[in-house]
Design a protein around this motif. Structure first.
Motif, PDB file in Angstrom:
ATOM      1  N   LEU A  33     -21.638   2.197  26.373  1.00  0.00           N
ATOM      2  CA  LEU A  33     -21.852   0.947  25.648  1.00  0.00           C
ATOM      3  C   LEU A  33     -21.965   1.201  24.141  1.00  0.00           C
ATOM      4  N   VAL A  34     -22.588   2.293  23.765  1.00  0.00           N
ATOM      5  CA  VAL A  34     -22.681   2.659  22.351  1.00  0.00           C
ATOM      6  C   VAL A  34     -21.305   2.955  21.781  1.00  0.00           C
ATOM      7  N   GLU A  35     -20.545   3.772  22.477  1.00  0.00           N
ATOM      8  CA  GLU A  35     -19.273   4.258  21.947  1.00  0.00           C
ATOM      9  C   GLU A  35     -18.145   3.242  22.047  1.00  0.00           C
ATOM     10  N   GLN A  36     -18.225   2.348  23.024  1.00  0.00           N
ATOM     11  CA  GLN A  36     -17.109   1.427  23.249  1.00  0.00           C
ATOM     12  C   GLN A  36     -17.419  -0.021  22.901  1.00  0.00           C
ATOM     13  N   GLU A  37     -18.707  -0.414  22.948  1.00  0.00           N
ATOM     14  CA  GLU A  37     -19.051  -1.823  22.800  1.00  0.00           C
ATOM     15  C   GLU A  37     -19.996  -2.118  21.642  1.00  0.00           C
ATOM     16  N   GLY A  38     -20.387  -1.103  20.894  1.00  0.00           N
ATOM     17  CA  GLY A  38     -21.223  -1.337  19.726  1.00  0.00           C
ATOM     18  C   GLY A  38     -22.691  -1.564  19.998  1.00  0.00           C
ATOM     19  N   TYR A  39     -23.171  -1.213  21.187  1.00  0.00           N
ATOM     20  CA  TYR A  39     -24.603  -1.342  21.463  1.00  0.00           C
ATOM     21  C   TYR A  39     -25.365  -0.292  20.662  1.00  0.00           C
ATOM     22  N   ARG A  40     -26.563  -0.656  20.200  1.00  0.00           N
ATOM     23  CA  ARG A  40     -27.330   0.260  19.369  1.00  0.00           C
ATOM     24  C   ARG A  40     -28.782   0.425  19.813  1.00  0.00           C
ATOM     25  N   THR A  41     -29.213  -0.286  20.847  1.00  0.00           N
ATOM     26  CA  THR A  41     -30.610  -0.208  21.275  1.00  0.00           C
ATOM     27  C   THR A  41     -30.689  -0.078  22.782  1.00  0.00           C
ATOM     28  N   ILE A  42     -31.642   0.727  23.235  1.00  0.00           N
ATOM     29  CA  ILE A  42     -32.002   0.744  24.651  1.00  0.00           C
ATOM     30  C   ILE A  42     -33.481   0.407  24.750  1.00  0.00           C
ATOM     31  N   ALA A  43     -33.822  -0.481  25.676  1.00  0.00           N
ATOM     32  CA  ALA A  43     -35.205  -0.906  25.898  1.00  0.00           C
ATOM     33  C   ALA A  43     -35.558  -0.629  27.348  1.00  0.00           C
ATOM     34  N   ILE A  44     -36.656   0.067  27.579  1.00  0.00           N
ATOM     35  CA  ILE A  44     -37.023   0.426  28.942  1.00  0.00           C
ATOM     36  C   ILE A  44     -38.423  -0.080  29.281  1.00  0.00           C
ATOM     37  N   GLU A  45     -38.719  -0.097  30.567  1.00  0.00           N
ATOM     38  CA  GLU A  45     -39.999  -0.593  31.085  1.00  0.00           C
ATOM     39  C   GLU A  45     -41.099   0.428  30.812  1.00  0.00           C
ATOM     40  N   SER A  46     -41.523   0.506  29.567  1.00  0.00           N
ATOM     41  CA  SER A  46     -42.544   1.456  29.150  1.00  0.00           C
ATOM     42  C   SER A  46     -43.351   0.814  28.027  1.00  0.00           C
ATOM     43  N   ASP A  47     -44.532   1.325  27.774  1.00  0.00           N
ATOM     44  CA  ASP A  47     -45.475   0.797  26.785  1.00  0.00           C
ATOM     45  C   ASP A  47     -44.793   0.587  25.432  1.00  0.00           C
ATOM     46  N   LEU A  81     -38.639  -8.495  24.704  1.00  0.00           N
ATOM     47  CA  LEU A  81     -37.179  -8.479  24.859  1.00  0.00           C
ATOM     48  C   LEU A  81     -36.498  -9.449  23.900  1.00  0.00           C
ATOM     49  N   LEU A  82     -37.091 -10.593  23.686  1.00  0.00           N
ATOM     50  CA  LEU A  82     -36.504 -11.537  22.730  1.00  0.00           C
ATOM     51  C   LEU A  82     -36.515 -10.955  21.323  1.00  0.00           C
ATOM     52  N   SER A 140     -18.304 -12.906  30.823  1.00  0.00           N
ATOM     53  CA  SER A 140     -17.444 -13.760  30.001  1.00  0.00           C
ATOM     54  C   SER A 140     -17.427 -13.318  28.545  1.00  0.00           C
ATOM     55  N   ALA A 141     -18.489 -12.628  28.104  1.00  0.00           N
ATOM     56  CA  ALA A 141     -18.579 -12.139  26.725  1.00  0.00           C
ATOM     57  C   ALA A 141     -19.600 -11.019  26.687  1.00  0.00           C
ATOM     58  N   ARG A 142     -19.611 -10.264  25.600  1.00  0.00           N
ATOM     59  CA  ARG A 142     -20.595  -9.200  25.460  1.00  0.00           C
ATOM     60  C   ARG A 142     -21.981  -9.811  25.322  1.00  0.00           C
ATOM     61  N   PRO A 143     -22.899  -9.520  26.258  1.00  0.00           N
ATOM     62  CA  PRO A 143     -24.230 -10.127  26.179  1.00  0.00           C
ATOM     63  C   PRO A 143     -25.088  -9.453  25.123  1.00  0.00           C
ATOM     64  N   ARG A 144     -26.020 -10.207  24.579  1.00  0.00           N
ATOM     65  CA  ARG A 144     -26.965  -9.637  23.623  1.00  0.00           C
ATOM     66  C   ARG A 144     -27.938  -8.707  24.338  1.00  0.00           C
ATOM     67  N   LEU A 145     -28.345  -9.089  25.549  1.00  0.00           N
ATOM     68  CA  LEU A 145     -29.157  -8.219  26.394  1.00  0.00           C
ATOM     69  C   LEU A 145     -28.424  -8.001  27.709  1.00  0.00           C
ATOM     70  N   LEU A 146     -28.042  -6.762  27.973  1.00  0.00           N
ATOM     71  CA  LEU A 146     -27.444  -6.392  29.248  1.00  0.00           C
ATOM     72  C   LEU A 146     -28.518  -5.661  30.042  1.00  0.00           C
ATOM     73  N   ALA A 147     -29.016  -6.289  31.082  1.00  0.00           N
ATOM     74  CA  ALA A 147     -30.148  -5.766  31.847  1.00  0.00           C
ATOM     75  C   ALA A 147     -29.647  -5.041  33.092  1.00  0.00           C
ATOM     76  N   LEU A 148     -30.050  -3.797  33.230  1.00  0.00           N
ATOM     77  CA  LEU A 148     -29.718  -2.987  34.403  1.00  0.00           C
ATOM     78  C   LEU A 148     -31.003  -2.736  35.175  1.00  0.00           C
TER      79      LEU A 148
END
Length: 401
Positions: free
Chosen positions: A51-65, A267-268, A22-30
């Motif tokens: 997402l960076v080039e088209q939707e303005g996302y600037r961070t990626i967060a992964i399941e790592s330390d 994540l928050l 419905s809208a661009r989420p603050r956290l899009l979880a894959l």
């Protein structure tokens, strides 16, 4: 049914994903149903790029330390460290050996080169400093937090000296003994020293919060955010070690729940920066309770995704990933009466699917759950389909290069 499914399937592209929301989420979880397969990380990398080039996302967060991830973030934002050093020191769980993770870091660094700080891409690990064999010493997080405060607030406000922390921490191998994961008696988490450290860590975090205006003015919001990460990690690790020493039947359930609580808190904090793509196992990102067997016991706990979605509501979106085959792991063509089997019949290799429409089209007859012959792969739970915002399907997963 095949035609109905085909109507909901599109190429795995940012535009197709956004149409499901419905809208661009603050956290899009894959999510992913297994670790260590570069084909799935290639899908993640391409989606992040779009997402960076088209939707303005600037961070990626992964399941790592989360602490190791600071090494990667420093590299992609400023060029600190060599690529080999970053891959060795910046990832946990063996993820630094992945060619797809190396490609992600290389692309982020190239994208950031010459850009102002406000436009640079950021990297975050959001797992705690935890492995299957145990938990890290709280030394790095505790001492970094103390050092940050000691340099900027009156000495009389500090709850302890650096020397006191060193004395209470002792040798790191007391904390990292792998035998403590299966033998609570080997854990130091409920020793007198550990109990005192928990109180001191709480006081240090309280001081950080109380001095926020001064600290941000004295340093920067970026440095203050990093200090908050040290504080979350120190208190989280000390809590985790405390319950490693527990002898009750709920010990393992509590530990896996505490891990996801640490993930959720991280994540928050990531969400405060702006829109981010999050990548981890489906079980950590789904809205339902997670389940697994450990030590022969069935465990149930609330995932990081479930915890975060309570806070963010529609600003959290979850795409589960399902797959057809991982033949090099013995996972062959899925039975046709499973969700994976229905999707395997589609033409093409990769799809993003409207999970709600797919679930509605199944009427009241849920497909059979798929059974995996390999412990490292968790098939999609058909009962969870309707709660996902979308479904990514990868037909065949080749062996990583």
């Amino acid at each position: 049914m095949a035609t109905d499914i085909e109507d909901t399937a599109h190429a795995v592209e940012a535009a197709a994903v956004m149409k499901l929301l419905s809208a661009r989420p603050r956290l899009l979880a894959l999510g992913e149903p297994t670790h260590g397969e570069d084909a799935l990380l290639d899908v993640r990398n391409e989606l992040f790029r779009q997402l960076v080039e088209q939707e303005g996302y600037r961070t990626i967060a992964i399941e790592s330390d989360c602490l190791a991830g600071l090494v990667v973030d420093d590299h992609v934002t400023s060029g600190a460290g060599t690529p080999d050093e970053v891959m060795e020191r910046g990832f946990s769980h063996g993820f630094g050996a992945s060619a797809a993770n190396r490609a992600l870091v290389r692309w982020m660094r190239a994208y950031n080169d010459g850009r102002p700080a406000s436009e640079r891409l950021r990297f975050a690990g959001f797992d705690g400093p935890l492995e299957i064999t145990g938990a890290a010493s709280p030394r790095q997080a505790l001492t970094a937090l103390h050092d940050y405060l000691a340099a900027r607030v009156e000495a009389g406000l500090l709850p302890c000296t650096a020397e006191t922390l060193e004395r209470l921490l002792g040798a790191d191998d007391r904390w990292t003994d792998p035998a403590a994961m299966t033998d609570p008696a080997r854990s130091v988490g409920q020793s007198a020293e550990a109990r005192e450290l928990r109180l001191l860590a709480d006081d240090l975090v309280a001081l950080l919060d109380a001095q926020t205006p001064h600290l941000i003015a004295e340093t920067s919001r970026e440095d203050w955010d990093r200090a908050r990460l040290y504080g979350r990690t120190a208190t989280g690790l000390l809590r985790y070690h405390f319950w490693m020493a527990d002898t009750s039947p709920s010990r393992l359930t509590r530990l896996v729940g505490l891990r996801d609580r640490m993930m959720a808190d991280n994540l928050l904090a990531v969400a405060e920066r702006g829109p981010a793509l999050v990548h981890a196992h489906n079980g950590h990102l789904q809205r339902e309770k997670s389940t697994m067997r450990m030590g022969g016991l069935p465990l149930e706990w609330w995932s990081a995704g479930a915890l975060v979605s309570v806070h963010l509501g529609a600003e959290y979106a979850f795409l589960a990933t399902a797959l057809g085959t991982i033949r090099h792991r013995g996972v062959d063509t899925p039975p046709p009466d499973t969700v994976e089997g229905l999707l395997y019949a589609l033409p093409g290799e990769r799809h993003v699917i409207d999970a709600a429409r797919l679930a509605a089209g199944l009427d009241d007859a849920l497909p059979a759950p798929r059974v995996s012959p390999w412990f490292g792969y968790a098939p999609l739970d058909p009962a969870h389909l309707a709660a996902a915002d979308g479904l990514v399907f990868v037909k065949d997963v080749p062996q990583s290069r």
